[in-house]
Every structure is written in structure tokens, then in C-alpha cells.
Motif scaffolding. Structure first.
Motif, short mmCIF file in Angstrom:
data_model
loop_
_atom_site.label_atom_id
_atom_site.label_comp_id
_atom_site.label_asym_id
_atom_site.label_seq_id
_atom_site.Cartn_x
_atom_site.Cartn_y
_atom_site.Cartn_z
N ASP A 61 -52.72 -9.00 -0.22
CA ASP A 61 -52.68 -7.60 -0.65
C ASP A 61 -51.26 -7.05 -0.65
O ASP A 61 -50.86 -6.33 -1.56
CB ASP A 61 -53.56 -6.73 0.24
N GLY A 62 -50.50 -7.42 0.38
CA GLY A 62 -49.11 -6.98 0.45
C GLY A 62 -48.28 -7.54 -0.69
O GLY A 62 -47.45 -6.84 -1.27
N LEU A 63 -48.51 -8.80 -1.03
CA LEU A 63 -47.80 -9.41 -2.15
C LEU A 63 -48.21 -8.75 -3.47
O LEU A 63 -47.36 -8.48 -4.33
CB LEU A 63 -48.07 -10.92 -2.20
N ALA A 64 -49.49 -8.45 -3.61
CA ALA A 64 -49.97 -7.78 -4.83
C ALA A 64 -49.31 -6.41 -4.99
O ALA A 64 -48.89 -6.04 -6.09
CB ALA A 64 -51.49 -7.66 -4.80
N LEU A 65 -49.20 -5.68 -3.89
CA LEU A 65 -48.55 -4.37 -3.93
C LEU A 65 -47.07 -4.52 -4.29
O LEU A 65 -46.53 -3.74 -5.09
CB LEU A 65 -48.71 -3.67 -2.58
N HIS A 66 -46.43 -5.53 -3.74
CA HIS A 66 -45.03 -5.82 -4.05
C HIS A 66 -44.84 -6.01 -5.56
O HIS A 66 -43.91 -5.46 -6.15
CB HIS A 66 -44.60 -7.07 -3.30
N ASN A 67 -45.72 -6.77 -6.16
CA ASN A 67 -45.59 -7.08 -7.59
C ASN A 67 -45.77 -5.86 -8.49
O ASN A 67 -45.42 -5.92 -9.67
CB ASN A 67 -46.56 -8.18 -7.98
N GLN A 68 -46.25 -4.76 -7.95
CA GLN A 68 -46.42 -3.52 -8.72
C GLN A 68 -45.23 -2.57 -8.60
O GLN A 68 -45.17 -1.56 -9.29
CB GLN A 68 -47.68 -2.79 -8.25
N GLN A 69 -44.28 -2.90 -7.75
CA GLN A 69 -43.14 -2.02 -7.51
C GLN A 69 -42.22 -1.94 -8.73
O GLN A 69 -42.07 -2.92 -9.47
CB GLN A 69 -42.36 -2.48 -6.28
N PRO A 70 -41.57 -0.79 -8.95
CA PRO A 70 -40.71 -0.62 -10.14
C PRO A 70 -39.56 -1.61 -10.22
O PRO A 70 -39.18 -2.03 -11.31
CB PRO A 70 -40.22 0.82 -10.05
N TYR A 71 -38.99 -2.00 -9.09
CA TYR A 71 -37.87 -2.95 -9.12
C TYR A 71 -38.35 -4.35 -9.49
O TYR A 71 -37.57 -5.14 -10.04
CB TYR A 71 -37.09 -2.95 -7.80
N ILE A 72 -39.60 -4.68 -9.23
CA ILE A 72 -40.16 -5.96 -9.67
C ILE A 72 -40.49 -5.88 -11.16
O ILE A 72 -40.24 -6.82 -11.91
CB ILE A 72 -41.39 -6.35 -8.83
N GLN A 73 -40.99 -4.76 -11.59
CA GLN A 73 -41.27 -4.55 -13.01
C GLN A 73 -39.97 -4.61 -13.83
O GLN A 73 -39.95 -5.15 -14.93
CB GLN A 73 -41.98 -3.21 -13.23
N ALA A 74 -38.89 -4.09 -13.27
CA ALA A 74 -37.58 -4.14 -13.96
C ALA A 74 -37.14 -5.58 -14.16
O ALA A 74 -36.59 -5.93 -15.20
CB ALA A 74 -36.54 -3.35 -13.17
N PHE A 75 -37.38 -6.42 -13.15
CA PHE A 75 -37.07 -7.84 -13.30
C PHE A 75 -37.92 -8.46 -14.41
O PHE A 75 -37.42 -9.23 -15.22
CB PHE A 75 -37.29 -8.59 -11.98
N GLY A 76 -39.19 -8.11 -14.44
CA GLY A 76 -40.09 -8.65 -15.47
C GLY A 76 -39.59 -8.37 -16.88
O GLY A 76 -39.79 -9.18 -17.79
N ALA A 77 -38.92 -7.25 -17.06
CA ALA A 77 -38.39 -6.88 -18.38
C ALA A 77 -37.25 -7.80 -18.81
O ALA A 77 -36.93 -7.88 -20.01
CB ALA A 77 -37.91 -5.43 -18.36
N LEU A 78 -36.63 -8.52 -17.87
CA LEU A 78 -35.51 -9.42 -18.19
C LEU A 78 -35.96 -10.81 -18.63
O LEU A 78 -35.19 -11.55 -19.23
CB LEU A 78 -34.62 -9.61 -16.96
N ILE A 79 -37.18 -11.17 -18.29
CA ILE A 79 -37.60 -12.57 -18.40
C ILE A 79 -37.40 -13.17 -19.78
O ILE A 79 -36.77 -14.21 -19.92
CB ILE A 79 -39.06 -12.73 -17.91
N ASP A 80 -37.92 -12.54 -20.81
CA ASP A 80 -37.87 -13.14 -22.14
C ASP A 80 -36.45 -13.27 -22.70
O ASP A 80 -36.13 -14.27 -23.34
CB ASP A 80 -38.73 -12.34 -23.12
N GLU A 81 -35.61 -12.29 -22.44
CA GLU A 81 -34.28 -12.27 -23.06
C GLU A 81 -33.18 -12.88 -22.21
O GLU A 81 -32.27 -13.52 -22.73
CB GLU A 81 -33.92 -10.82 -23.39
N LYS A 82 -33.25 -12.72 -20.89
CA LYS A 82 -32.12 -13.06 -20.03
C LYS A 82 -32.28 -14.36 -19.25
O LYS A 82 -31.32 -14.82 -18.64
CB LYS A 82 -31.86 -11.92 -19.03
N LEU A 83 -33.48 -14.94 -19.23
CA LEU A 83 -33.72 -16.16 -18.48
C LEU A 83 -33.88 -17.35 -19.40
O LEU A 83 -34.32 -17.21 -20.55
CB LEU A 83 -34.97 -16.03 -17.59
N GLN A 84 -33.55 -18.53 -18.90
CA GLN A 84 -33.71 -19.76 -19.67
C GLN A 84 -35.17 -20.10 -19.90
O GLN A 84 -35.52 -20.70 -20.92
CB GLN A 84 -33.04 -20.93 -18.95
N GLU A 85 -36.01 -19.75 -18.93
CA GLU A 85 -37.44 -20.05 -18.99
C GLU A 85 -38.17 -19.09 -18.06
O GLU A 85 -37.54 -18.40 -17.26
CB GLU A 85 -37.69 -21.49 -18.55
#
Length: 95
Positions: A61-85
Motif C-alpha cells: 500500500d505504501g509503494l502504491a501511494l508512492h507511485n501516485q505522488q506528483p514527483y513520480i508522475q513527473a518522472f513518468g512524463a520523461l520515459i518516452d522521450e528522455k530514456l533509452q528504454e
């Protein structure tokens, strides 16, 4: 039951500094979370574009809550463009 998580992230060379800044912000903010027991970020020695998180969470549950945080969502926005995979994420329990 505790969750042990390892995440492997590979930044594109030209976006490494931006990805690193985002990851470092994630460390700062995540360490404030109640369910977080350990959240450490590592950088590859030979491949500076490779980052590895090692995390320990008090519960799923704690990990699930973590994954909903805005700073984790901001990282998610980088995945397609800024990461190799897409990041490789391994969740485990101690046996």
C-alpha cells in the motif's frame, strides 16, 4: 510485508543531466514518505547514463501511494522521450 524494489533506468546521453536532476528530486521527496524505509540512487561506473534505485517499502500500500505522488508522475512524463528504454522494475520479498 515489506517490498524490496530495484529499478534500472537508462537515460539518453543528451538528457542525462535532466534525468539525473529529476531522479535526485525523487530521492529528496520520497525519503519524506511514511512507508519509505530506504530509497537510494546509484549511477553506473562505466555507463554514466545508467541509474539504479534500491528501495525498501513497509508495505504494498505504501509503494502504491508512492507511485501516485506528483514527483513520480513527473518522472513518468520523461520515459518516452528522455530514456533509452522503459525502466526495468523488480519487486521482491526476502525469502
Amino acid at each position: 510485508m515489506k517490498i524490496y524494489l530495484t529499478a534500472i533506468i537508462k537515460a539518453k546521453e543528451e538528457h542525462r543531466a535532466e534525468v539525473l536532476e529529476t531522479l535526485q528530486n525523487m530521492v529528496t521527496e520520497t525519503r519524506k514518505e511514511e512507508a519509505c524505509e530506504l530509497y537510494s540512487l546509484h549511477q553506473g561506473i562505466k555507463d554514466k547514463n545508467q541509474f539504479v534505485f534500491y528501495e525498501i517499502w513497509k508495505s504494498e500500500d505504501g509503494l502504491a501511494l508512492h507511485n501516485q505522488q506528483p514527483y513520480i508522475q513527473a518522472f513518468g512524463a520523461l520515459i518516452d522521450e528522455k530514456l533509452q528504454e522503459k525502466p526495468q522494475i523488480y519487486t521482491t520479498h526476502i525469502i
